[in-house]
Design a protein around this motif. Structure first.
Motif, PDB file in Angstrom:
ATOM      1  N   PRO A  35      -3.127   7.441  -7.403  1.00 41.35           N
ATOM      2  CA  PRO A  35      -3.417   6.017  -7.589  1.00 41.35           C
ATOM      3  C   PRO A  35      -4.138   5.428  -6.370  1.00 41.35           C
ATOM      4  O   PRO A  35      -3.668   5.567  -5.240  1.00 41.35           O
ATOM      5  CB  PRO A  35      -2.017   5.395  -7.766  1.00 41.35           C
ATOM      6  N   ILE A  66      -4.829  -0.912  -7.766  1.00 45.03           N
ATOM      7  CA  ILE A  66      -4.028  -1.584  -8.795  1.00 45.03           C
ATOM      8  C   ILE A  66      -4.481  -3.039  -8.859  1.00 45.03           C
ATOM      9  O   ILE A  66      -4.739  -3.664  -7.835  1.00 45.03           O
ATOM     10  CB  ILE A  66      -2.526  -1.518  -8.435  1.00 45.03           C
ATOM     11  N   LEU A  81      -3.456   3.595  -1.404  1.00 42.38           N
ATOM     12  CA  LEU A  81      -3.477   2.606  -2.488  1.00 42.38           C
ATOM     13  C   LEU A  81      -3.959   1.255  -1.989  1.00 42.38           C
ATOM     14  O   LEU A  81      -3.497   0.761  -0.962  1.00 42.38           O
ATOM     15  CB  LEU A  81      -2.066   2.468  -3.067  1.00 42.38           C
ATOM     16  N   HIS A  99       2.282 -12.913  -1.931  1.00 36.97           N
ATOM     17  CA  HIS A  99       0.858 -13.047  -1.599  1.00 36.97           C
ATOM     18  C   HIS A  99       0.703 -14.156  -0.548  1.00 36.97           C
ATOM     19  O   HIS A  99       1.391 -15.173  -0.634  1.00 36.97           O
ATOM     20  CB  HIS A  99       0.067 -13.488  -2.834  1.00 36.97           C
ATOM     21  N   VAL A 142       3.239   3.725  -4.152  1.00 38.01           N
ATOM     22  CA  VAL A 142       3.378   4.999  -4.879  1.00 38.01           C
ATOM     23  C   VAL A 142       4.444   5.867  -4.215  1.00 38.01           C
ATOM     24  O   VAL A 142       5.354   6.387  -4.886  1.00 38.01           O
ATOM     25  CB  VAL A 142       2.036   5.765  -4.979  1.00 38.01           C
ATOM     26  N   PHE A 198      -4.781  -2.884  -3.373  1.00 35.05           N
ATOM     27  CA  PHE A 198      -4.595  -3.859  -4.443  1.00 35.05           C
ATOM     28  C   PHE A 198      -5.846  -4.696  -4.575  1.00 35.05           C
ATOM     29  O   PHE A 198      -6.483  -5.004  -3.570  1.00 35.05           O
ATOM     30  CB  PHE A 198      -3.401  -4.777  -4.134  1.00 35.05           C
ATOM     31  N   ARG A 199      -6.178  -5.056  -5.817  1.00 35.87           N
ATOM     32  CA  ARG A 199      -7.220  -6.075  -5.974  1.00 35.87           C
ATOM     33  C   ARG A 199      -6.518  -7.434  -6.073  1.00 35.87           C
ATOM     34  O   ARG A 199      -5.329  -7.509  -6.371  1.00 35.87           O
ATOM     35  CB  ARG A 199      -8.039  -5.821  -7.236  1.00 35.87           C
ATOM     36  N   GLU A 200      -7.258  -8.481  -5.856  1.00 32.78           N
ATOM     37  CA  GLU A 200      -6.717  -9.829  -6.022  1.00 32.78           C
ATOM     38  C   GLU A 200      -6.145  -9.954  -7.435  1.00 32.78           C
ATOM     39  O   GLU A 200      -6.730  -9.420  -8.374  1.00 32.78           O
ATOM     40  CB  GLU A 200      -7.821 -10.887  -5.837  1.00 32.78           C
ATOM     41  N   PRO A 201      -5.043 -10.699  -7.606  1.00 33.32           N
ATOM     42  CA  PRO A 201      -4.491 -10.839  -8.958  1.00 33.32           C
ATOM     43  C   PRO A 201      -5.462 -11.619  -9.849  1.00 33.32           C
ATOM     44  O   PRO A 201      -6.292 -12.375  -9.361  1.00 33.32           O
ATOM     45  CB  PRO A 201      -3.216 -11.653  -8.729  1.00 33.32           C
ATOM     46  N   HIS A 213       0.824  -1.225   0.000  1.00 35.80           N
ATOM     47  CA  HIS A 213       0.000   0.000   0.000  1.00 35.80           C
ATOM     48  C   HIS A 213       0.854   1.269   0.000  1.00 35.80           C
ATOM     49  O   HIS A 213       0.334   2.351  -0.241  1.00 35.80           O
ATOM     50  CB  HIS A 213      -1.019   0.000   1.156  1.00 35.80           C
ATOM     51  N   ASN A 242      -4.811 -16.557  -4.613  1.00 39.09           N
ATOM     52  CA  ASN A 242      -5.924 -15.685  -4.981  1.00 39.09           C
ATOM     53  C   ASN A 242      -6.103 -14.502  -4.039  1.00 39.09           C
ATOM     54  O   ASN A 242      -7.137 -13.840  -4.061  1.00 39.09           O
ATOM     55  CB  ASN A 242      -7.221 -16.496  -5.094  1.00 39.09           C
ATOM     56  N   LYS A 243      -5.072 -14.233  -3.221  1.00 38.21           N
ATOM     57  CA  LYS A 243      -5.139 -13.105  -2.292  1.00 38.21           C
ATOM     58  C   LYS A 243      -4.292 -11.945  -2.809  1.00 38.21           C
ATOM     59  O   LYS A 243      -3.333 -12.136  -3.547  1.00 38.21           O
ATOM     60  CB  LYS A 243      -4.605 -13.523  -0.915  1.00 38.21           C
ATOM     61  N   LYS A 244      -4.659 -10.755  -2.351  1.00 35.65           N
ATOM     62  CA  LYS A 244      -3.867  -9.557  -2.658  1.00 35.65           C
ATOM     63  C   LYS A 244      -2.447  -9.704  -2.116  1.00 35.65           C
ATOM     64  O   LYS A 244      -2.269 -10.331  -1.071  1.00 35.65           O
ATOM     65  CB  LYS A 244      -4.472  -8.338  -1.951  1.00 35.65           C
ATOM     66  N   PRO A 245      -1.467  -9.057  -2.755  1.00 35.37           N
ATOM     67  CA  PRO A 245      -0.112  -9.106  -2.201  1.00 35.37           C
ATOM     68  C   PRO A 245      -0.068  -8.374  -0.857  1.00 35.37           C
ATOM     69  O   PRO A 245      -0.750  -7.366  -0.683  1.00 35.37           O
ATOM     70  CB  PRO A 245       0.721  -8.373  -3.245  1.00 35.37           C
ATOM     71  N   PHE A 303      -3.013  -6.528 -10.946  1.00 36.50           N
ATOM     72  CA  PHE A 303      -2.104  -7.120 -11.918  1.00 36.50           C
ATOM     73  C   PHE A 303      -2.753  -8.344 -12.553  1.00 36.50           C
ATOM     74  O   PHE A 303      -3.440  -9.107 -11.865  1.00 36.50           O
ATOM     75  CB  PHE A 303      -0.779  -7.533 -11.270  1.00 36.50           C
ATOM     76  N   TYR A 336      -5.606 -14.226 -13.101  1.00 36.68           N
ATOM     77  CA  TYR A 336      -4.829 -15.147 -13.936  1.00 36.68           C
ATOM     78  C   TYR A 336      -5.664 -15.478 -15.160  1.00 36.68           C
ATOM     79  O   TYR A 336      -6.862 -15.740 -15.039  1.00 36.68           O
ATOM     80  CB  TYR A 336      -4.482 -16.417 -13.152  1.00 36.68           C
TER      81      TYR A 336
END
Lengths: 246, 246
Positions: free
Chosen positions: B192, B195, B221, A199, A179, B223-226, A176, A203-206, B197, B228
């Motif tokens: 931002p 994000i 900021l 992560h 930036v 993050f959303r879950e990645p 977080h 399937n989880k956010k980093p 990825f 794939y």
């Protein structure tokens, strides 16, 4: 072997994979996976001179000695009791010839160390902004976690000053703050070259960010493959077991 | 229904999940998964006024009409033949009441459109710096892929000028431009906020970056879950099948 004194609440932890012993105080801030991941993320080379900004228990310098023959590693720690504990851990592992712990404010590093001289600077700094969440300003854990005595910009500008041109800066932080981190690094001419996100599960956010910058580097960012800590089953992933040498 | 003229090499593609028809020229630059992911990533709301900077075939405005009742959507496209194709796609879908395609340079948007007036600005801009890789400067594909007629900073500063305070900017780009993107967004006060990825597979590096900024937003900021795209087996993941409504 010298006698090592353990103070109240302290215990010695054996870090099997690096054949190290570390003094920890469970009432203070103990090292976590972040420090281990950072030590693994960086490219250590024989003969390097390195500085660890905010070294805490000294875990990063100790782990680095496991991966290459450094010329010297300086661990800087502002908290007196914590720096003292790190010094005793260095002695416990008989690494006084390589590792030196300095009990100073990292903002003053350039008064104690040579500028533009180090191959590598690392940092696992406090993650949380001063005003993020509750805190007890005087507490050892709070100083390790929050930007009370140091700011992200202090860490980055000190790293820049200590590094040789084209020297390597490695930091572990929270996503977080991405930036702030990237903008401040670029402002101080530590150009971000590699990012790896960690992560908890796939399937989880980093929740951990590993960053490699080079001083005066050209803009050319690469990503490493993501790292997942747990399988869906809750077991450690193969990558994490490899890092811990299991 | 009006007659829609197809030019040499053009064909009509049916986009089943959005019940749309799109004119494409396989010899030019065809829309890809990026545009679909961006349209899905953004939060469209009824009554919104939106601008798509560098709209190409018009795919993003057309997809947006599928997700909410917009007041208006302006698609800006500098290339004459491409803008003409987008206009015909809008007519083919009878969406002329909502979507307007402007054949102008996005740097001139403020001469044609109201400033500080839009709820949402989107962009799927050229990804590659002018000097990245081989290119034929006059070619339609090259203009869509490289920063020949527009730069990242042009896109971001135009978005900032068009957006209302607290308006939303959504962009899809390549991860290797992350530092430039975040620093330029912050410089222009598009902060931002989110994000995501996108990775080809779960153990691969990300190859698509989705970004959400708000004008004058505070630094925070998430993050959303990645995401794939493919399973290890090579089949599309459930998330991608959901996005394509399959």
């Amino acid at each position: 072997m010298q006698e090592i004194i353990l103070k109240e609440n302290e215990r010695i932890e054996e870090i099997q994979f690096a054949k190290l012993k570390l003094i920890q105080n469970p009432k203070g801030f103990c090292y976590g996976i972040d420090a281990v991941l950072l030590a693994k993320f960086c490219k250590a080379k024989n003969g390097y001179r390195a500085v660890d900004l905010g070294t805490g228990s000294g875990i990063i310098p100790l782990l680095l000695c496991h991966s290459a023959k450094f010329c010297e590693i300086i661990g800087i720690e502002i908290q007196n009791e914590v720096a003292d504990m790190a010094k005793r851990s260095v002695r416990l592992n008989q690494l006084e010839d390589v590792i030196r712990i300095l009990n100073i404010d990292l903002k003053d590093s350039c008064n104690y160390l040579e500028m533009n001289a180090f191959d590598m600077v690392l940092s696992n700094p406090p993650y949380m902004a001063k005003d993020e969440g509750l805190q007890n300003l005087g507490n050892i854990k709070a100083v390790s976690r929050h930007e009370i005595k140091t700011s992200l910009e202090d860490v980055i500008s000190s790293a820049k000053a200590l590094l040789k041109p084209h020297g390597h800066f490695y930091m572990v932080h929270r996503p977080h703050r991405l930036v702030d981190i990237l903008c401040i690094c670029r402002k101080h001419r530590l150009e971000p070259k590699e990012i790896q996100f960690v992560h908890p599960k796939k399937n989880k956010k980093p929740n951990i960010l590993l960053l490699h910058c080079t001083k005066y580097g050209k803009a050319e960012l690469k990503f490493r493959e993501p790292l997942y800590v747990y399988e869906d089953s809750g077991a450690y992933t193969k990558e994490i077991l490899d890092i811990y040498g299991k």
